[in-house]
Design a protein around this motif. Structure first.
Motif, mmCIF file in Angstrom:
data_model
loop_
_atom_site.group_PDB
_atom_site.id
_atom_site.type_symbol
_atom_site.label_atom_id
_atom_site.label_comp_id
_atom_site.label_asym_id
_atom_site.label_seq_id
_atom_site.Cartn_x
_atom_site.Cartn_y
_atom_site.Cartn_z
ATOM 1 N N LYS A 120 0.832 -1.205 0.000
ATOM 2 C CA LYS A 120 0.000 0.000 0.000
ATOM 3 C C LYS A 120 0.868 1.256 0.000
ATOM 4 O O LYS A 120 0.529 2.257 -0.621
ATOM 5 N N GLN A 121 2.007 1.192 0.715
ATOM 6 C CA GLN A 121 2.909 2.333 0.739
ATOM 7 C C GLN A 121 3.514 2.570 -0.643
ATOM 8 O O GLN A 121 3.698 3.715 -1.074
ATOM 9 N N LEU A 122 3.792 1.474 -1.321
ATOM 10 C CA LEU A 122 4.323 1.569 -2.685
ATOM 11 C C LEU A 122 3.284 2.184 -3.619
ATOM 12 O O LEU A 122 3.607 3.032 -4.466
ATOM 13 N N GLU A 123 2.026 1.788 -3.443
ATOM 14 C CA GLU A 123 0.952 2.352 -4.260
ATOM 15 C C GLU A 123 0.783 3.847 -3.986
ATOM 16 O O GLU A 123 0.511 4.630 -4.897
ATOM 17 N N GLU A 124 0.966 4.250 -2.735
ATOM 18 C CA GLU A 124 0.905 5.672 -2.384
ATOM 19 C C GLU A 124 2.000 6.456 -3.108
ATOM 20 O O GLU A 124 1.783 7.568 -3.584
ATOM 21 N N LEU A 125 3.187 5.865 -3.174
ATOM 22 C CA LEU A 125 4.307 6.510 -3.853
ATOM 23 C C LEU A 125 4.005 6.681 -5.336
ATOM 24 O O LEU A 125 4.274 7.737 -5.922
ATOM 25 N N PHE A 126 3.432 5.636 -5.951
ATOM 26 C CA PHE A 126 3.078 5.716 -7.372
ATOM 27 C C PHE A 126 2.019 6.783 -7.620
ATOM 28 O O PHE A 126 2.066 7.508 -8.621
ATOM 29 N N LYS A 127 1.049 6.893 -6.707
ATOM 30 C CA LYS A 127 0.018 7.930 -6.843
ATOM 31 C C LYS A 127 0.649 9.314 -6.776
ATOM 32 O O LYS A 127 0.243 10.225 -7.501
ATOM 33 N N PHE A 128 1.637 9.478 -5.903
ATOM 34 C CA PHE A 128 2.328 10.765 -5.757
ATOM 35 C C PHE A 128 2.972 11.169 -7.078
ATOM 36 O O PHE A 128 2.866 12.330 -7.510
ATOM 37 N N PHE A 129 3.624 10.222 -7.735
ATOM 38 C CA PHE A 129 4.303 10.509 -9.000
ATOM 39 C C PHE A 129 3.363 10.426 -10.203
ATOM 40 O O PHE A 129 3.729 10.842 -11.307
ATOM 41 N N GLY A 130 2.166 9.852 -9.987
ATOM 42 C CA GLY A 130 1.239 9.711 -11.105
ATOM 43 C C GLY A 130 1.691 8.666 -12.104
ATOM 44 O O GLY A 130 1.542 8.845 -13.318
ATOM 45 N N VAL A 131 2.283 7.571 -11.593
ATOM 46 C CA VAL A 131 2.757 6.486 -12.460
ATOM 47 C C VAL A 131 2.214 5.162 -11.930
ATOM 48 O O VAL A 131 1.730 5.075 -10.802
ATOM 49 N N ALA A 132 2.313 4.113 -12.749
ATOM 50 C CA ALA A 132 1.787 2.810 -12.362
ATOM 51 C C ALA A 132 2.875 1.826 -11.932
ATOM 52 O O ALA A 132 2.568 0.763 -11.390
ATOM 53 N N SER A 133 4.146 2.177 -12.164
ATOM 54 C CA SER A 133 5.232 1.251 -11.842
ATOM 55 C C SER A 133 6.557 2.005 -11.818
ATOM 56 O O SER A 133 6.637 3.165 -12.233
ATOM 57 N N PHE A 134 7.597 1.331 -11.340
ATOM 58 C CA PHE A 134 8.922 1.947 -11.355
ATOM 59 C C PHE A 134 9.453 2.059 -12.782
ATOM 60 O O PHE A 134 10.245 2.956 -13.080
ATOM 61 N N GLU A 135 9.016 1.150 -13.644
ATOM 62 C CA GLU A 135 9.410 1.258 -15.050
ATOM 63 C C GLU A 135 8.875 2.571 -15.634
ATOM 64 O O GLU A 135 9.578 3.284 -16.342
#
Length: 365
Positions: A120-135
């Motif tokens: 969930k924390q990882l999903e929060e980070l992705f929402k912050f950047f507006g991306v779906a993955s580290f790729e």
């Protein structure tokens, strides 16, 4: 409190279909004949290998008198759960990437929500950047310390965390969205800079709202974002679109001379350089590119007239009274004159004249 049931297994819609077949005493072959499908297709639907298509749902509605919407919902939920399971497995393999980002700093400042669950924390980070993955993060954020598309001022003496820089820049973009700006007007911006020069003797509670408002009227969004851990960033310039520029400041050195030099340095990038480039100013070093030198020269000359500065140096009087009088003549803060003299090696960095510099603090400190 509502207890949510999150099963670790996923039931395919075919199991419901199999139960109906048992209830009606119908074989898979008979159902296949009734809906015009092959027995193999029916078997694959029951095992979850083949989907219940909207067409099949309508056919099952006729056979069992169970609405097509029911079958479509079963199928949709099943596919969604499968996708979520695959996504969680993918995220689980990327959990170790979290440690590269200043998550504690971000949650403390309420840039993202805090979760004990790492996924969930990882999903929060992705929402912050507006991306779906580290790729996607790598493609979109383009924050590499060696990236030719981004001009960095940095030093080899300190570790700089690129993910932390990316977080700082993203926070600036988010804040800039909230600032309504008129279309960029170069002439108005130059005129505004002359007025802004007079703000240098004011306190942040006075100059910050005036600075933001005046620049927004010229098409430039100015935001102040606390320096993220190991980012060592003082300022940045970026064009959000052809009619809106961003100047981002961190108060890194906490002194008025540094802050105002950084602001006019970033303004120099806007006036002198391409809209396609992003400039991120990190720790100073001795290997600045031509564009950074141009921005430095712009800031130095805009704050202190070269001809007046030359006469002041020739007078060779660097007393407190002389510096304050010179600053009054220029209508800038005395600390800026002290900073310039120290930068040029005319007076030492450790000097009683440092008392003329004003220090800043963030409210949360």
């Amino acid at each position: 409190m509502v207890n949510k049931f999150n099963p670790d297994y996923i039931i395919p819609p075919g199991e419901t279909l199999a139960e109906l077949l048992d209830y009606y005493g119908m074989t898979q072959a008979e159902l296949a004949n009734r809906i015009g499908k092959t027995t193999k297709t029916v078997n694959e639907i029951i095992k979850g290998k083949a989907p219940i298509t909207p067409e099949t749902a309508l056919q099952l509605e006729k056979v069992f008198n169970v609405s097509a919407a029911f079958w479509n919902n079963l199928e949709s939920n099943y596919r969604q759960l499968l996708a979520k399971k695959a996504e969680n497995e993918h995220l689980q393999r990327q959990i170790d990437q979290l440690e590269k980002f200043p998550i504690t700093f971000m949650t403390k400042n309420r840039w993202i929500e805090k979760h004990t669950d790492e996924i969930k924390q990882l999903e929060e980070l992705f929402k912050f950047f507006g991306v779906a993955s580290f790729e996607a993060f790598e493609k979109v954020c383009q924050i590499r310390l060696s990236n030719p598309d981004t001009a960095f001022r940095q030093t080899g003496a300190f570790e700089i965390n690129r993910e932390s820089v990316a977080v700082w820049l993203r926070r600036g973009e988010i804040l800039a969205r909230e600032i309504e700006c008129e279309p960029y007007n170069e002439k108005k911006f130059k005129e505004a800079l002359l007025e802004i020069r007079k703000f240098t003797s004011e306190t942040p509670d006075i100059f910050v709202p005036k600075l933001v408002r005046l620049c927004s009227q010229c098409g430039v969004a100015v935001v102040f974002v606390p320096e993220t851990p190991k980012s060592r960033v003082s300022g940045a310039t970026k064009w959000l679109n052809p009619q809106k520029a961003l100047i981002q400041l961190s108060f890194r050195y906490r002194r008025n001379d540094s802050l105002w030099f950084t602001f006019f340095h970033e303004a120099g990038h806007i006036l002198l350089h391409s809209k396609k480039e992003t400039f991120v100013d990190l720790e100073d070093n001795n290997e600045k590119g031509d564009l950074e030198e141009e921005a430095n020269q712009f800031a130095a000359n805009f704050l202190i007239s070269p001809s007046k500065y030359k006469k002041f140096i020739e007078a060779n009087d660097f007393s407190t009274q002389s510096i304050c009088s010179f600053a009054d003549e220029l209508q800038i803060a005395p600390g800026i004159v002290v900073g310039r003299l120290q930068h040029d090696g005319i007076i030492p960095f450790r000097s009683i004249l440092n008392k003329l510099k004003i220090s800043y603090r963030w409210d949360n400190e």
